[in-house]
Design an enzyme around this catalytic site. Structure first.
Site, PDB file in Angstrom:
ATOM      1  CG  HIS A  37      -3.710  11.195   1.975  1.00 54.05           C
ATOM      2  ND1 HIS A  37      -4.147  11.290   0.676  1.00 54.05           N
ATOM      3  CD2 HIS A  37      -2.897  10.107   2.016  1.00 54.05           C
ATOM      4  CE1 HIS A  37      -3.624  10.301  -0.039  1.00 54.05           C
ATOM      5  NE2 HIS A  37      -2.866   9.570   0.747  1.00 54.05           N
TER       6      HIS A  37
ATOM      7  CB  SER B 207      -4.933   8.412  -4.371  1.00 57.26           C
ATOM      8  OG  SER B 207      -4.528   9.150  -3.245  1.00 57.26           O
TER       9      SER B 207
ATOM     10  CE  LYS C  87       2.887   3.941  -5.775  1.00 58.29           C
ATOM     11  NZ  LYS C  87       2.373   4.420  -4.513  1.00 58.29           N
TER      12      LYS C  87
ATOM     13  NE  ARG D 124      -4.984   2.669   2.809  1.00 64.71           N
ATOM     14  CZ  ARG D 124      -4.481   3.139   1.671  1.00 64.71           C
ATOM     15  NH1 ARG D 124      -5.223   3.881   0.881  1.00 64.71           N
ATOM     16  NH2 ARG D 124      -3.246   2.856   1.315  1.00 64.71           N
TER      17      ARG D 124
END
Ligand code: ADP
Length: 159
Positions: free
Chosen positions: A18, A129, A42, A91
């Site tokens: 990040h 994460s 979430k 990514r």
């Protein structure tokens, strides 16, 4: 006029991946607001306040960075702040479909705010994460992947 970008995400917790995107965004924009988005669906390990605090600690020496949180739509927040862009990271190809849909949804709400993507650096291309939390729980040394304050926070939370 100051060119403001919003970098939204869950940041549960913030990683060096990040931070890499943040530094690169700061080359293009005068100011970046890291926005911790509250997504009801979430489940996060860290509370909103903890995530905001960790980001503030990790970015305290970086000029032109602000940290905030919202329960509303990121794109509306961006408009309210007079931002010109949303920043996201990509990514693997697997990120693409999700980001593509998210970007389309955001453009539907406000087509005037551009969504800018940065390709993950190869050394962080595996880093999310969730991967980070998994590695930490399995006893892997994660010191190269997160700011030091995050290592401390993870130890407090999970050990
Ligand atoms: P979200 O829950 O919104 O996906 P994240 O905190 O997981 O929030 O990520 C925020 C943004 O940062 C996303 O666009 C994600 O693809 C990007 N990102 C996360 N980790 C990396 C990394 N290692 N390299 C590049 N971009 C990343």
């Amino acid at each position: 006029m100051k060119r403001i970008a919003i970098y939204p995400g869950s940041f549960d917790p913030i990683t060096n991946g990040h931070l890499d995107i943040l530094h690169r965004a700061l080359k293009l924009f005068d100011e970046v607001i890291i926005l911790v988005a509250v997504a009801a669906e979430k489940k996060t390990l860290f509370t909103l306040a903890e995530r905001v605090e960790m980001i503030k600690e990790a970015t305290k020496n970086i000029p032109n960075v602000h940290v905030d949180a919202t329960k509303g739509l990121t794109i509306r927040y961006a408009k309210d702040q007079g931002a010109v862009a949303l920043v996201r990271g990509l990514r693997a190809v697997s990120d693409f479909e999700y980001e593509f849909k998210l970007a389309a949804g955001n453009s539907f709400v406000d087509p005037n705010i551009e969504i800018v993507f940065f390709m993950a650096r190869s050394e962080y291309s595996f880093l999310s994460s969730s991967t980070l939390k998994e590695l930490f729980q399995q006893g892997v040394d994660i010191a190269a992947l997160v700011p030091r304050s995050v290592v401390t926070a993870l130890k407090k939370k999970l050990q």
